[in-house]
Design an enzyme around this catalytic site. Sequence first.
Site, PDB file in Angstrom:
ATOM      1  CG  HIS B 320      -2.156  -0.808   1.013  1.00  0.00           C
ATOM      2  ND1 HIS B 320      -2.179  -2.164   1.278  1.00  0.00           N
ATOM      3  CD2 HIS B 320      -3.398  -0.506   0.541  1.00  0.00           C
ATOM      4  CE1 HIS B 320      -3.380  -2.636   0.990  1.00  0.00           C
ATOM      5  NE2 HIS B 320      -4.135  -1.663   0.539  1.00  0.00           N
ATOM      6  N   GLY B 321       2.024   1.195   0.541  1.00  0.00           N
ATOM      7  CA  GLY B 321       2.841   2.403   0.559  1.00  0.00           C
ATOM      8  C   GLY B 321       4.204   2.118   1.152  1.00  0.00           C
TER       9      GLY B 321
END
Lengths: 373, 472
Positions: B320-321
């Site tokens: 996600h990041g």
Amino acid sequence: MFGKTCKALLSWGLAFIIAISLANLISLFYRSGAGSIPRTNAFSNNIRTPGSRIVRGSEGYGINYADKNGYMNSDSLPLRDDYILFMGSSHLEGLQVMQDQNMVTLLNNMIDTHARTVYNMGTAGYDLPLIIEGFQAGIEEFPDSSAIVIELSQMAYDSDEIQQALVQTHYDPADSGDHLVQALGTSRRLRNDTLSILPVISLLRQQFESIYFGFQGAFGIQATVSDHANDVRIYDENESDDAFGDGPADDAVVNPQAFFEALDQAFALLRAEYHNPIILLYHPRVLLQTDGTAKISRDKQYYDDYLSACENNDIYFLDVGDAFLRAYESDYSLPYGFNNTTMGSGHLNQTGHRIVAEELYKALQQIQSKEKQ
Amino acid sequence: MSFVSLAFALLFVATYFACKLCKNKEQKHIVLLAASYVFYAYWDARFLALLIVQTYISYFLARKIQRSATKDQAKRFLILGVSASLAILGFFKYFNFFIESFSRLFGIDHSGALNIILPVGISFYTFQALSYLIDVYRGKLQACDKFIKISLYISFFPQLVAGPIVRASDFLPQLDEERVMNRTNLVEGLQIFLFGLIKKIVIADRLAVCVDAVFASPVSYSGLSIFFAVVAYSIQIYCDFSGYSDMAIGVAKTLGYDLCKNFNMPYLSKNPSEFWKRWHISLSSWLRDYLYIPLGGNRKGKARTNINLMLTMLLGGLWHGANWQMVFWGALHGGALILHKTFREQCDKHGFTLKSSVLKTIASVASAVGMYLFVCLCWIFFRASSFSVAITMITRILTNAGGVHYYYVFTFIYGAIIAAAFAVGALRNNGNGFYPLLDFSKFYSKVLILLVILLTLMFFYAGDTAFIYFQF
């Protein structure tokens, strides 16, 4: 085939009429009100349609009524002989709060609940230069006022703009609300009536105007050429806020002496034109800090110029910033912003209007006792 | 190009009519690929090359895998393909993160390091490419002979930049068929698109106003205001991401293709395991099939199962990041999955079941509320700008700290609408979401769709409209 197509079109047409009627019904409670009427020889270059009801729900929520003159005042109380005249911008007009919660009504109730002692000439977009320009016309339209309050939310203006405002507009009775309504052309009357009955049109138009139809940044060409930064907006406390105007061009800041001279000259003109008390009401921005405190953001660069110009011309200067700060420190209440937008930015909210009204009331009492002495 | 733009509307109309004019599926594939490349290049033309390179690696190595004489040889090609794809992803998405973490750990100045821009959608299309290679290696899928087919699978514009992460085994067979583009597809697809558009521009974007303000300066707001801002964020991210998925599914449907469901009323979940079967389904099933199961799944003992679960969620977080907060967010979910699994095992072991239907209902409602609150807690770490901000927010909520009272009206309005939609799904469709498609032969449907369009136009938010998941 043809008959089937006609039937389908008819069915969709009828469905559209029902849908738009329902949408319109919702608009009546969200954003409605007749259009404005333009004019030239008066304090403001436009007024709200006299006697109309204006509902605004996109920032705060307010149901307000325009009086027979086209300003936001209740016609239910008689205007007293000696009333206080308010001139100012959309903050003063107060469409974001209910009419009985705006500073004018609150102050009126503090002074006298049985008569109208405060008259609101608040007009959206009317900041200091436009107020100066229309000042003479304003006092000609309302000649019996005992004091004038000029509402001010920002101090930075272009000195040329102030200079140009010295050319005063004079009031022509033909530009009064009553006369304008009677003389209204068919197309304008039709437009205003339509907007009044079908507010959904105005709402859709406003939304449509806010859509970005451009192709800027396509294929990353612009970014490649100019090494442009990304689209993320970072909050900058110097950034302008719609409710606080755009501020002056850079060159205005370059010559502070010219600015002071223009301001002093303008205030001298107001003083010459009006012999009763004039109060400059300044309500600065309140900025929420990341450490949880609030900071009053006064336009420091110009602040002293205003103080001096007011002092030179016997104009009272009332800064409600400290009262805003005290309110925040006592119970975290903020004078700007709403629960349907953001807190701390935008127009004055109920708290803001109340604090301003209370501060004004105190100031008026002091002025009154000073005047008596 | 964003779905919420004039450029996309023009591209869609042009593509739709061009596809209609095509005489066979091969021509349609060319049109769709061209449209997909224009769609992607619109952000930054330079990244198109990267997409094509990624596609070619998958195309070339999948064929090599299939033609391999031995399993070992095929495995070598698979490792090469997976490594190459992950290297591209790693360089563009994680290089800055690793350099920064390494520099911090050893106190080295990293200001001179490269500042690499993240190509939009790289995580999504890399995972699609990987699933293709792995499926070919596993023998579930034949390698594509035609480059255009694999290109279209990886870059099909409706799902290219923010999912759903489509499996090659679901999509490639559709390319072998003559997919119809009829009126029914168009009407249903546009309705699904509108459904997603409303979620995005009316709900998510409006809620962002409150979320951005409170997360930017949480110390200024009261504990209750922060709590409601977190609730607002839970609705915002759901509507933003599921709205994009709906739009993607809708656009694909108009063109005659079916994409998988990506969300299924996730906030009705009663436990972490159910949550991940309802939230970002295409990613969680991808992680299950291509990471959790290859790691051993639950086949290698209890301890190993728990480690596999945690590893899967940590990597899911990192997907996600590229920052430690995302890793921590993954760890929270991983921990919850382990706890839930252990709890279930203990209940089964001791034969603990609720017999009373009233108690079962109460337990279900309490579980759903508890799970929602846990997900909200995790969202704080997901959204906050730093660990310290997240901790501050949690502390202020728990202590009901004083501050500005900011009860954003739209949190309650949209919260009620989402709750009502979930209730309808729970009651009418056995706890599953569905698209409320209208039958336009009925008059009230015409009124309803026109009213919905008008209300969308009246109440959409005209500020920043970037999709949250584009950054992943």
